[in-house]
Scaffold this active site. Structure first.
Site, PDB file in Angstrom:
ATOM      1  N   ASN A   9       0.870  -1.176   0.000  1.00  0.00           N
ATOM      2  CA  ASN A   9       0.000   0.000   0.000  1.00  0.00           C
ATOM      3  C   ASN A   9       0.908   1.228   0.000  1.00  0.00           C
ATOM      4  O   ASN A   9       1.487   1.560   1.021  1.00  0.00           O
ATOM      5  CB  ASN A   9      -0.894  -0.033   1.252  1.00  0.00           C
ATOM      6  N   LYS A  11       0.077   4.256  -0.419  1.00  0.00           N
ATOM      7  CA  LYS A  11      -0.586   5.458   0.122  1.00  0.00           C
ATOM      8  C   LYS A  11      -0.351   6.645  -0.831  1.00  0.00           C
ATOM      9  O   LYS A  11      -0.319   6.455  -2.047  1.00  0.00           O
ATOM     10  CB  LYS A  11      -0.096   5.726   1.547  1.00  0.00           C
ATOM     11  N   HIS A  95      -9.657   1.148   4.351  1.00  0.00           N
ATOM     12  CA  HIS A  95      -8.407   1.305   5.113  1.00  0.00           C
ATOM     13  C   HIS A  95      -8.652   2.273   6.276  1.00  0.00           C
ATOM     14  O   HIS A  95      -9.441   3.221   6.147  1.00  0.00           O
ATOM     15  CB  HIS A  95      -7.310   1.831   4.192  1.00  0.00           C
ATOM     16  N   GLU A  97      -7.098   4.712   7.355  1.00  0.00           N
ATOM     17  CA  GLU A  97      -6.904   6.136   7.037  1.00  0.00           C
ATOM     18  C   GLU A  97      -8.115   6.691   6.282  1.00  0.00           C
ATOM     19  O   GLU A  97      -8.452   7.868   6.422  1.00  0.00           O
ATOM     20  CB  GLU A  97      -5.594   6.322   6.246  1.00  0.00           C
ATOM     21  N   GLU A 167      -5.690  -4.852  10.413  1.00  0.00           N
ATOM     22  CA  GLU A 167      -4.690  -3.807  10.644  1.00  0.00           C
ATOM     23  C   GLU A 167      -5.045  -3.065  11.930  1.00  0.00           C
ATOM     24  O   GLU A 167      -5.843  -2.113  11.897  1.00  0.00           O
ATOM     25  CB  GLU A 167      -4.674  -2.825   9.469  1.00  0.00           C
ATOM     26  N   GLY A 173       2.033   2.456  10.807  1.00  0.00           N
ATOM     27  CA  GLY A 173       2.974   3.558  10.679  1.00  0.00           C
ATOM     28  C   GLY A 173       3.644   3.958  11.988  1.00  0.00           C
ATOM     29  O   GLY A 173       4.298   4.995  12.069  1.00  0.00           O
ATOM     30  N   SER A 213       3.060  -1.944  10.443  1.00  0.00           N
ATOM     31  CA  SER A 213       4.504  -1.973  10.690  1.00  0.00           C
ATOM     32  C   SER A 213       5.147  -3.323  10.361  1.00  0.00           C
ATOM     33  O   SER A 213       6.036  -3.789  11.078  1.00  0.00           O
ATOM     34  CB  SER A 213       4.813  -1.560  12.136  1.00  0.00           C
TER      35      SER A 213
HETATM   36  P1  PGA Z   1       2.574   0.442   7.715  1.00  0.00           P
HETATM   37  O1  PGA Z   1       1.141   0.636   7.011  1.00  0.00           O
HETATM   38  O2  PGA Z   1       3.154  -0.847   7.182  1.00  0.00           O
HETATM   39  O3  PGA Z   1       3.354   1.644   7.313  1.00  0.00           O
HETATM   40  O4  PGA Z   1       2.328   0.371   9.182  1.00  0.00           O
HETATM   41  C1  PGA Z   1       0.287  -0.443   6.796  1.00  0.00           C
HETATM   42  C2  PGA Z   1      -0.986   0.034   6.144  1.00  0.00           C
HETATM   43  O5  PGA Z   1      -1.442   1.146   6.466  1.00  0.00           O
HETATM   44  O6  PGA Z   1      -1.582  -0.658   5.299  1.00  0.00           O
END
Ligand code: PGA
Length: 253
Positions: A9, A11, A95, A97, A167, A173, A213
């Site tokens: 992803n 983003k 997601h 976000e 998640e 993140g 992460s």
């Molecule tokens: P990250 O993000 O690996 O940077 O924690 C995962 C995601 O948001 O799908």
């Protein structure tokens, strides 16, 4: 037997030129992979070129979001029809976000999931609890509700392509990864809920990815448990060597 799925992803990162540079370095690193389904989810402006570049590779390409309608007066949105027309095969839905910053809800997740299935896009539905919910022992309640509403009114016979990404919001993140045990526990809750809604055949066929992460050094441990069928990777998927290493470590389980 569920095939391992490792998805990137990206983003709101990478211009078309940066995406192209990634692919030049990445494809040779995964050319021998047959174990995992690899999916790249770039930003919308990069999708057509990434689809084109991946045509002769064993790498699929998905979108990070879509509207549930085929067309209409919805400024700024992208429809499932547009995604399939350019050759995207997967789509991330709900997601955290999107939920946090763009007001997506379990109800819009449900509309998008129905639409993705109708348009033959492989849906990767994201669920996960916030830190305060975990601390108040509400993880199971949150996951059960998210999965239940997402699947509402959907014929189990159409759920073959379904992928869920667990998640935990506190792990995205932040560098704070769920332990394999925490992830496995959550995946079991999700699989049991799918079984109670759509039957055990659907539940056993559904791939449940872990996201939050994921890095090269924890991918092997996370992906070696029975209910974890792959990973959704954000930050560590932006670098070709790092993402390829995650795939290598996850598939060496
Ligand atoms: P990250 O993000 O690996 O940077 O924690 C995962 C995601 O948001 O799908």
């Amino acid at each position: 037997m569920r095939k391992l799925l490792i998805a990137a992803n990206w983003k709101m990162y990478k211009t078309p030129a940066e995406s192209a540079a990634f692919l030049t370095n990445f494809f040779p690193l995964v050319k021998d992979n047959t174990t995992a389904e690899i999916v790249l989810c770039p930003a919308m402006p990069c999708l057509p070129a990434v689809v084109e570049a991946a045509r002769d590779e064993s790498v699929s390409v998905g979108a990070q979001n879509m509207h549930w309608l085929s067309e209409g007066a919805y400024t700024g949105e992208t429809s499932p029809t547009m995604l399939t027309a350019i050759g995207a095969t997967h789509v991330l839905i709900g997601h955290s976000e999107r939920r946090q910053y763009f007001n997506e809800t379990d109800t819009t997740v449900n509309l998008k999931l129905k639409s993705a299935l109708v348009h033959s896009l492989i849906p990767i539905v994201c669920v996960g609890e916030h830190l305060n919910e975990r601390e108040r022992n509400l993880t199971a309640d949150v996951l059960n509700l998210q999965v239940s509403v997402a699947l509402e009114g959907i014929d189990p016979a159409s759920l073959g392509p379904l992928v869920i990404a667990y998640e935990p919001v506190w792990a995205i993140g932040t560098g704070r990864t769920a332990t394999p045990e925490i992830a496995e526990g959550a995946h079991k809750i999700i699989r049991a809920r799918i079984a109670s809604i759509a039957g055990s055949d659907v539940a056993n066929a559904t791939r449940i990815l872990y996201g939050g992460s994921v890095k090269p050094d924890n991918a092997g441990k996370l992906c070696c448990l029975g209910d974890i069928d792959g990973a959704l990777v954000g930050g560590a998927s932006l670098d070709p060597a790092s993402f390829a290493q995650i795939i290598a470590n996850a598939t060496s389980r």
